[in-house]
Design a protein around this motif. Structure first.
Motif, PDB file in Angstrom:
ATOM      1  N   VAL A 165       0.776  -1.286   0.052  1.00  0.00           N
ATOM      2  CA  VAL A 165      -0.015   0.019   0.164  1.00  0.00           C
ATOM      3  C   VAL A 165       0.880   1.248   0.108  1.00  0.00           C
ATOM      4  N   ARG A 166       0.521   2.011  -0.765  1.00  0.00           N
ATOM      5  CA  ARG A 166       1.090   3.605  -0.895  1.00  0.00           C
ATOM      6  C   ARG A 166      -0.133   4.429  -0.736  1.00  0.00           C
ATOM      7  N   ILE A 167       0.043   5.617  -0.196  1.00  0.00           N
ATOM      8  CA  ILE A 167      -0.883   6.771  -0.230  1.00  0.00           C
ATOM      9  C   ILE A 167      -0.814   7.943  -1.248  1.00  0.00           C
ATOM     10  N   GLU A 168      -1.357   8.247  -1.868  1.00  0.00           N
ATOM     11  CA  GLU A 168      -1.243   9.403  -2.867  1.00  0.00           C
ATOM     12  C   GLU A 168      -2.009  10.546  -2.361  1.00  0.00           C
ATOM     13  N   HIS A 169      -1.635  11.679  -2.166  1.00  0.00           N
ATOM     14  CA  HIS A 169      -2.016  12.986  -1.597  1.00  0.00           C
ATOM     15  C   HIS A 169      -2.501  12.678  -0.197  1.00  0.00           C
ATOM     16  N   HIS A 170      -1.730  11.969   0.593  1.00  0.00           N
ATOM     17  CA  HIS A 170      -1.922  11.875   1.909  1.00  0.00           C
ATOM     18  C   HIS A 170      -2.179  13.492   2.659  1.00  0.00           C
ATOM     19  N   PRO A 171      -3.098  13.707   3.597  1.00  0.00           N
ATOM     20  CA  PRO A 171      -3.203  14.941   3.913  1.00  0.00           C
ATOM     21  C   PRO A 171      -2.047  15.030   5.266  1.00  0.00           C
TER      22      PRO A 171
END
Length: 291
Positions: free
Chosen positions: A161-167
Motif C-alpha cells: 500500500v502507498r498513499i497518494e495525496h495523504h493530508p
C-alpha cells in the motif's frame, strides 16, 4: 515431521508471504482472465492480512458459551488471542514493531470498552463471568480493536500500500483525536460524528490508496476503503452479538441486527486506526531512513 508441523515452523510462512508479495509481470493476462486472477489474488492477500482477526473471530464462534475444561469463555478467548499473537511473532508473520503498534490498539480499545460498559453509560455489556475481567470488561475485548489494527498493518505490507495525496499528518492526527474523543463526549455534550465525518471526507477527498493485488498497481479512493472496511467490521459485530459474546441493550431479550448507525462508528474507528498506523510509519521512516 508432519505437514502441519512443517507449516508452523518459523520462517516458512514468512517465505510464503514473500512469494505472495513478489509476482512476475504477466502481460499475457488480459480482459476477464486478468480480472479473475487479480480478484483471486486480492482475496488471498486480504485473507492473509486478516489472519489474526480471522483466527480470533473463529475462536469466538466455536468457543462454547459455558467455556471449556472449566475455563470460562472470556478467559479462554484471552488465552487463545495471546496464543495467536505469540505464534505470529514466533513464525515472523508479525514484526516486533507491528506487535508494539497492536499493543497500542489494545490499550486504546480497552479504555473505550471500560467507559462504554460503565454503570452510567451501559452502551453494551459482557454478561458472562470471567476471572480476567477488569472494571467489568474482559481483557480479551482489547484484542477486537487490535484485530482491526493488525489487519491494516498486514494489508499495508502485503498489498504494498502507498498513499497518494495523504493530508498533512498533524491535521489527520487532530481528526483522529476528535473521533476518539467523540466516542466519550457524545454522552454528555452531543454526538458530533457527522461533523467529524464531514471533516474527514474533506481531509481525505484527494487521498488515493495505491495497492498491488497481483502484478500491477490499482487505485481506490481513500474514503471508499474506509467505508468498506467499516462495513465488514459491522458484519463481524452482528455475528459476534448473535453468538452472545456481548449484548447491546436492545439485544438482551432476543437478538436483533446491530443498528446500521454502528457502521458509521466503525468507519470512523477505521479512520482513527489508519491514522495511527500511517503516523507511526511516517515517524519510523523519518527517523530511520536517511534523506
Amino acid at each position: 515431521m508432519t505437514a502441519t508441523n512443517t507449516l508452523l515452523q518459523p520462517g516458512l510462512l514468512q517465505r510464503l508471504d514473500t512469494l505472495l508479495m513478489v509476482t512476475a509481470p504477466a502481460p499475457q493476462l488480459t480482459g476477464i482472465r486478468r480480472f479473475a486472477v487479480e480478484f483471486l489474488m486480492f482475496g488471498i492477500k486480504e485473507a492473509r492480512a486478516c489472519l489474526f482477526a480471522g483466527l480470533f473471530f473463529v475462536s469466538i464462534f466455536v468457543t462454547p458459551r459455558d467455556g471449556l475444561w472449566g475455563i470460562p469463555r472470556y478467559d479462554l478467548l484471552l488465552l487463545i488471542a495471546i496464543a495467536i499473537q505469540a505464534w505470529m511473532l514466533w513464525t515472523k508473520l508479525e514484526t516486533t514493531d507491528e506487535f508494539k503498534a497492536i499493543c497500542l490498539f489494545h490499550v486504546v480499545g480497552f479504555a473505550l470498552e471500560v467507559f462504554k460498559t460503565s454503570g452510567t453509560i451501559q452502551s453494551w455489556s459482557y454478561p458472562d463471568f470471567a476471572y480476567t475481567k477488569l472494571f467489568g470488561v474482559p481483557l480479551f475485548s482489547g484484542f477486537m480493536y487490535a484485530a482491526v489494527g493488525s489487519y491494516i498493518i498486514q494489508a499495508w505490507r502485503i498489498l504494498d500500500v502507498r498513499i497518494e495525496h495523504h493530508p498533512p499528518y498533524w491535521m489527520a492526527t487532530l481528526v483522529a483525536l476528535a473521533i476518539y474523543a467523540n466516542f466519550f463526549t457524545h454522552h454528555y455534550i452531543g454526538d458530533y460524528r457527522w461533523y467529524i465525518a464531514a471533516l474527514a471526507i474533506g481531509l481525505y477527498a484527494r487521498a488515493t490508496v495505491i495497492y498491488r493485488p497481483f502484478d500491477r498497481d490499482r487505485k481506490m479512493p481513500m474514503i471508499l476503503s474506509f467505508i468498506l472496511i467499516g462495513f465488514f467490521i459491522w458484519l463481524a459485530e452482528n455475528i459476534s452479538t448473535f453468538f452472545a459474546v456481548w449484548h447491546y441493550p436492545n439485544q438482551i431479550g432476543a437478538w436483533s441486527t446491530v443498528h446500521l448507525g454502528k457502521w458509521s462508528s466503525w468507519t470512523l474507528l477505521v479512520i482513527m486506526t489508519f491514522t495511527i498506523v500511517a503516523s507511526l510509519k511516517h515517524i519510523r521512516d523519518t527517523i530511520y531512513i536517511p534523506k
